[in-house]
Motif scaffolding. Structure first.
Motif, PDB file in Angstrom:
ATOM      1  N   ARG A  91      -5.553   2.836  -9.627  1.00 43.08           N
ATOM      2  CA  ARG A  91      -5.934   1.963  -8.513  1.00 43.08           C
ATOM      3  C   ARG A  91      -7.085   1.093  -8.999  1.00 43.08           C
ATOM      4  O   ARG A  91      -8.184   1.585  -9.242  1.00 43.08           O
ATOM      5  CB  ARG A  91      -6.331   2.779  -7.285  1.00 43.08           C
ATOM      6  CG  ARG A  91      -5.168   3.545  -6.664  1.00 43.08           C
ATOM      7  CD  ARG A  91      -5.555   4.129  -5.320  1.00 43.08           C
ATOM      8  NE  ARG A  91      -4.541   5.024  -4.783  1.00 43.08           N
ATOM      9  CZ  ARG A  91      -3.557   4.644  -3.966  1.00 43.08           C
ATOM     10  NH1 ARG A  91      -3.460   3.370  -3.607  1.00 43.08           N
ATOM     11  NH2 ARG A  91      -2.699   5.531  -3.506  1.00 43.08           N
ATOM     12  N   HIS A 124      -3.895 -12.500   3.528  1.00 44.70           N
ATOM     13  CA  HIS A 124      -4.301 -11.259   4.197  1.00 44.70           C
ATOM     14  C   HIS A 124      -3.641 -10.043   3.547  1.00 44.70           C
ATOM     15  O   HIS A 124      -4.310  -9.036   3.256  1.00 44.70           O
ATOM     16  CB  HIS A 124      -3.924 -11.343   5.679  1.00 44.70           C
ATOM     17  CG  HIS A 124      -4.088 -10.044   6.413  1.00 44.70           C
ATOM     18  ND1 HIS A 124      -5.327  -9.494   6.685  1.00 44.70           N
ATOM     19  CD2 HIS A 124      -3.152  -9.175   6.916  1.00 44.70           C
ATOM     20  CE1 HIS A 124      -5.156  -8.339   7.321  1.00 44.70           C
ATOM     21  NE2 HIS A 124      -3.852  -8.138   7.468  1.00 44.70           N
ATOM     22  N   LEU A 129      -5.102  -5.471  -2.674  1.00 46.39           N
ATOM     23  CA  LEU A 129      -6.212  -5.333  -3.621  1.00 46.39           C
ATOM     24  C   LEU A 129      -7.139  -4.205  -3.189  1.00 46.39           C
ATOM     25  O   LEU A 129      -7.617  -3.427  -4.028  1.00 46.39           O
ATOM     26  CB  LEU A 129      -6.982  -6.647  -3.736  1.00 46.39           C
ATOM     27  CG  LEU A 129      -6.256  -7.797  -4.428  1.00 46.39           C
ATOM     28  CD1 LEU A 129      -7.035  -9.101  -4.250  1.00 46.39           C
ATOM     29  CD2 LEU A 129      -6.059  -7.509  -5.907  1.00 46.39           C
ATOM     30  N   ASP A 130      -7.390  -4.104  -1.900  1.00 45.26           N
ATOM     31  CA  ASP A 130      -8.226  -3.010  -1.400  1.00 45.26           C
ATOM     32  C   ASP A 130      -7.590  -1.658  -1.678  1.00 45.26           C
ATOM     33  O   ASP A 130      -8.289  -0.657  -1.888  1.00 45.26           O
ATOM     34  CB  ASP A 130      -8.457  -3.164   0.110  1.00 45.26           C
ATOM     35  CG  ASP A 130      -9.390  -4.320   0.445  1.00 45.26           C
ATOM     36  OD1 ASP A 130     -10.137  -4.770  -0.453  1.00 45.26           O
ATOM     37  OD2 ASP A 130      -9.362  -4.781   1.608  1.00 45.26           O
ATOM     38  N   ALA A 131      -6.243  -1.618  -1.684  1.00 48.94           N
ATOM     39  CA  ALA A 131      -5.529  -0.364  -1.923  1.00 48.94           C
ATOM     40  C   ALA A 131      -5.403  -0.034  -3.400  1.00 48.94           C
ATOM     41  O   ALA A 131      -4.962   1.053  -3.759  1.00 48.94           O
ATOM     42  CB  ALA A 131      -4.141  -0.425  -1.293  1.00 48.94           C
ATOM     43  N   GLY A 132      -5.770  -0.992  -4.277  1.00 50.47           N
ATOM     44  CA  GLY A 132      -5.748  -0.714  -5.704  1.00 50.47           C
ATOM     45  C   GLY A 132      -4.798  -1.544  -6.527  1.00 50.47           C
ATOM     46  O   GLY A 132      -4.571  -1.248  -7.702  1.00 50.47           O
ATOM     47  N   GLU A 191     -12.684 -13.729  -3.473  1.00 48.88           N
ATOM     48  CA  GLU A 191     -13.353 -13.116  -2.322  1.00 48.88           C
ATOM     49  C   GLU A 191     -13.491 -11.616  -2.483  1.00 48.88           C
ATOM     50  O   GLU A 191     -14.499 -11.026  -2.077  1.00 48.88           O
ATOM     51  CB  GLU A 191     -12.573 -13.448  -1.045  1.00 48.88           C
ATOM     52  CG  GLU A 191     -12.652 -14.924  -0.653  1.00 48.88           C
ATOM     53  CD  GLU A 191     -11.555 -15.335   0.318  1.00 48.88           C
ATOM     54  OE1 GLU A 191     -10.775 -14.439   0.747  1.00 48.88           O
ATOM     55  OE2 GLU A 191     -11.470 -16.533   0.645  1.00 48.88           O
ATOM     56  N   LYS A 192     -12.483 -10.991  -3.084  1.00 57.38           N
ATOM     57  CA  LYS A 192     -12.542  -9.547  -3.287  1.00 57.38           C
ATOM     58  C   LYS A 192     -13.343  -9.183  -4.538  1.00 57.38           C
ATOM     59  O   LYS A 192     -13.717  -8.020  -4.722  1.00 57.38           O
ATOM     60  CB  LYS A 192     -11.128  -8.981  -3.407  1.00 57.38           C
ATOM     61  CG  LYS A 192     -10.313  -9.092  -2.123  1.00 57.38           C
ATOM     62  CD  LYS A 192     -10.878  -8.204  -1.015  1.00 57.38           C
ATOM     63  CE  LYS A 192     -10.062  -8.271   0.244  1.00 57.38           C
ATOM     64  NZ  LYS A 192     -10.605  -7.399   1.319  1.00 57.38           N
ATOM     65  N   LYS A 202     -12.263  -9.039  -7.577  1.00 53.30           N
ATOM     66  CA  LYS A 202     -11.489  -8.225  -8.512  1.00 53.30           C
ATOM     67  C   LYS A 202     -10.074  -8.767  -8.577  1.00 53.30           C
ATOM     68  O   LYS A 202      -9.659  -9.591  -7.757  1.00 53.30           O
ATOM     69  CB  LYS A 202     -11.475  -6.759  -8.083  1.00 53.30           C
ATOM     70  CG  LYS A 202     -10.876  -6.502  -6.714  1.00 53.30           C
ATOM     71  CD  LYS A 202     -10.946  -5.015  -6.375  1.00 53.30           C
ATOM     72  CE  LYS A 202     -10.403  -4.711  -4.993  1.00 53.30           C
ATOM     73  NZ  LYS A 202     -10.442  -3.261  -4.695  1.00 53.30           N
ATOM     74  N   THR A 248       0.834  -1.204   0.000  1.00 48.24           N
ATOM     75  CA  THR A 248       0.000   0.000   0.000  1.00 48.24           C
ATOM     76  C   THR A 248       0.863   1.246   0.000  1.00 48.24           C
ATOM     77  O   THR A 248       0.599   2.213  -0.734  1.00 48.24           O
ATOM     78  CB  THR A 248      -0.931  -0.003   1.220  1.00 48.24           C
ATOM     79  OG1 THR A 248      -1.794  -1.144   1.153  1.00 48.24           O
ATOM     80  CG2 THR A 248      -1.778   1.258   1.270  1.00 48.24           C
ATOM     81  N   GLY A 262      -5.024  -9.350   0.112  1.00 45.56           N
ATOM     82  CA  GLY A 262      -6.326  -8.703   0.230  1.00 45.56           C
ATOM     83  C   GLY A 262      -6.198  -7.221   0.536  1.00 45.56           C
ATOM     84  O   GLY A 262      -6.904  -6.382  -0.057  1.00 45.56           O
ATOM     85  N   GLU A 263      -5.274  -6.882   1.426  1.00 44.01           N
ATOM     86  CA  GLU A 263      -5.036  -5.469   1.732  1.00 44.01           C
ATOM     87  C   GLU A 263      -4.568  -4.712   0.489  1.00 44.01           C
ATOM     88  O   GLU A 263      -5.004  -3.581   0.236  1.00 44.01           O
ATOM     89  CB  GLU A 263      -3.971  -5.341   2.833  1.00 44.01           C
ATOM     90  CG  GLU A 263      -4.471  -5.599   4.235  1.00 44.01           C
ATOM     91  CD  GLU A 263      -3.412  -5.251   5.273  1.00 44.01           C
ATOM     92  OE1 GLU A 263      -2.242  -5.057   4.884  1.00 44.01           O
ATOM     93  OE2 GLU A 263      -3.768  -5.169   6.464  1.00 44.01           O
TER      94      GLU A 263
END
Length: 567
Positions: free
Chosen positions: A566, A182, A188-191, A230-231, A233, A133, A185-186
């Motif tokens: 992102r 984990h 992917l959430d950040a882009g 799960e995400k 994307k 991130t 996943g973080e």
């Protein structure tokens, strides 16, 4: 006030969909295509595209600018070849996540796998991040001449979680897999665009060790794939030795099905039979017919390298005498190499017999080694190979190669077609190019800086496959599609890759008749004075990113509208 910020007039629009080209105008407003039609109103800036083709900007899914984006705003050399979106982090190598004590390991991994010298990375990388991130935030704080998206590199992730166990390719424990999942996943959430990995024998650190992900268990791949599912994307990129008897695209399809997301892999063919590529195309069709989304990336010319005494490799780099001279400054080294006694000694010496030195043997493949020339020719007949020319002159190919590489002030360069050159031609590449699940790529921009300059693949595809090849030419619209909407779709970029109202104004204006590759050249402009091969092109009249002209006739305008994507 004018209706548009920029209007492109009278061009032949090749819209990226594969549809037949048509003539028209394009009006651009606030970085987007606002209208396409005839005789659009005047704009603050007009460009006459008469005699030019107008295409979407090229979306390159396979680059290695992971270091370069932290110290440079122009993504050279891709910027010379119509690329307006570049994806980094490929092959599982990169620089985040990374703890301070692991930096050296990742640098040596990138040095070995991607031929980016240690001093360049050690001096150039600011290391103002630890997590992925944070790394994305560094990219987001900078401006470029194209957009950038980034995969999470699996090797860096594995080493970050497992330390030396990961570098030594030990099996991941359940706890390791949970932590990797984990962190992915973080990211992917950040882009992050997805996850990239490699399980090929050829990817090795500069100390000769296999990449940390080589031999990673299917269970590890599937655990990462489930994070994408799960995400909802992300894209899975992999380099796999699918041509080997114990490997197949079916295994990649299983990962794609587990992820319920697209997977893209590198595809090519060997120079001699028996050939695996026809069977792989059948497997690729079966994988997509079975519900997986699996897309092959193909280099549209031979997978090759440049050889020379100023470059990383040459046919004599493992001989005993050359090793003794290799550290000398170039001018002094060439002077010694021109000494008849030194020449005789090197030509008489065998290559290093170490079987692990695969490249040490490959650089002696004189049957597929050529002089490119000022206007590079990447598909030459056998009689123009080093072996063919040597036979006609009654000398050994080693002697001819040696003499060609000691010419001039910096020595000559030779081109070795290592793969994708089946039976000395590109016919197999042409057959693969016709498959509906194959896109163009594998330019490796930013990597292999002392051995290749394949970031020019887009220009080659247009000149060789559309315009120049005597037989088997491809439709212009299809070649453009495979570098624009097809690649954008795989990555989930639904705002670019087509010339449509409402989409990004990432556009190339190309004089197809004048389009030409220049001879590769060496520059010493990387951090610490590091070298890199650059190949420029003629014929790109303008490249536009987000509605701003970033280059005209190959020269930068100074505009830097490119940003981090992102995902």
């Amino acid at each position: 006030m004018t209706e548009f910020d920029l209007t492109i007039r009278n061009g032949l629009i090749v819209d990226g969909s594969g549809a037949e080209p048509y003539r028209g105008d394009i009006g651009i407003r606030e970085g987007l295509i606002a209208a396409i039609g005839d005789d659009l109103p005047a704009a603050a800036q007009d460009i006459d595209a008469s005699g030019l083709i107008v295409t979407p900007g090229f979306v390159d899914l396979h680059t290695h600018y992971d270091g370069q984006v932290t110290w440079e705003e122009r993504l050279t050399p891709s910027c010379y070849h119509g690329v307006t979106t570049a994806v980094i982090g490929n092959c599982g190598v990169g620089f985040a996540p990374c703890l301070p004590e692991r930096r050296d390991l990742l640098i040596r991994l990138m040095e070995g796998v991607e031929d980016i010298p240690y001093p360049v990375l050690a001096e150039g990388l600011p290391w103002t991040w630890t997590s992925f991130t944070d790394y994305l935030d560094v990219i987001a704080s900078r401006r470029y001449d194209m957009d950038v998206a980034a995969y999470v590199p699996h090797a860096a992730l594995r080493v970050h979680v497992m330390g030396e166990r990961g570098a030594a390719r030990e099996a991941a424990t359940a706890e390791d897999l949970a932590e990797m999942a984990h962190l992915l996943g973080e990211a992917l959430d950040a882009g992050a665009l997805g996850i990239a990995t490699s399980r090929t024998f050829f990817h090795r650190s500069s100390d000769g060790q296999a990449i940390p992900t080589y031999g990673a268990a299917d269970a590890e791949m599937l655990a990462l794939a489930r994070v994408l599912r799960e995400k909802g994307k992300g894209l899975f990129q992999i380099v796999e030795d699918v041509h080997l008897p114990d490997r197949s695209i079916a295994a990649l399809a299983e990962i794609a099905r587990e992820a319920q997301r697209p997977l893209t892999f590198s595809m090519g063919c060997s120079n001699s039979g028996p050939y695996a590529w026809p069977g792989l195309l059948e497997q690729l069709s079966a994988a997509n017919a079975g519900g997986a989304v699996v897309k092959a990336q193909l280099m549209p010319r031979a997978i090759g390298m440049l050889l020379g005494f100023e470059l990383t490799l040459n046919p004599f780099y493992t001989t005993a005498t050359y090793k003794q001279l290799s550290a000398l400054p170039l001018a002094e080294r060439l002077a010694r190499l021109r000494d008849p006694e030194v020449r005789a000694a090197i030509l008489a010496e065998p290559v290093d017999p170490d079987p692990a030195l695969v490249l040490g043997r490959m650089v002696r493949q004189f049957d597929t080694m050529f002089v490119l020339g000022e206007r590079p020719d990447y598909e030459q007949p056998p009689e123009r190979s080093i072996a063919g020319m040597a036979a006609s002159r009654g000398i050994s190919p080693e002697a001819l190669a040696y003499d060609l590489m000691t010419r001039g002030g910096s020595g000559g360069k030779l081109y070795l077609a290592m793969a994708n050159f089946a039976d000395g031609r590109l016919d197999a590449v042409g057959a693969m190019l016709d498959h509906p699940d194959v896109v163009l790529g594998l330019g490796d921009g930013g990597a292999h800086v002392g051995t290749i300059c394949d970031a020019s693949y887009s220009t080659f595809a247009l000149t060789h496959w559309v315009r120049d090849r005597p037989q088997g030419r491809k439709p212009l619209a299809d070649i453009v599609r495979r570098m624009t909407s097809a690649t954008a779709s795989i990555a989930g970029f639904d705002d670019r890759g087509l010339l449509r109202p409402g989409l990004r104004a990432d556009i190339n204006l190309i004089d197809l008749d004048a389009l030409a590759l220049r001879e590769p050249e060496l520059r010493y402009d990387l951090p610490g004075g590091g070298r890199r091969l650059i190949q420029r092109a003629d014929g790109y009249r303008a490249t536009i990113v987000r509605g701003e002209v970033v280059s005209r006739d190959g020269e930068p305008s100074g505009a830097r509208p490119g940003r981090l994507i992102r995902a």
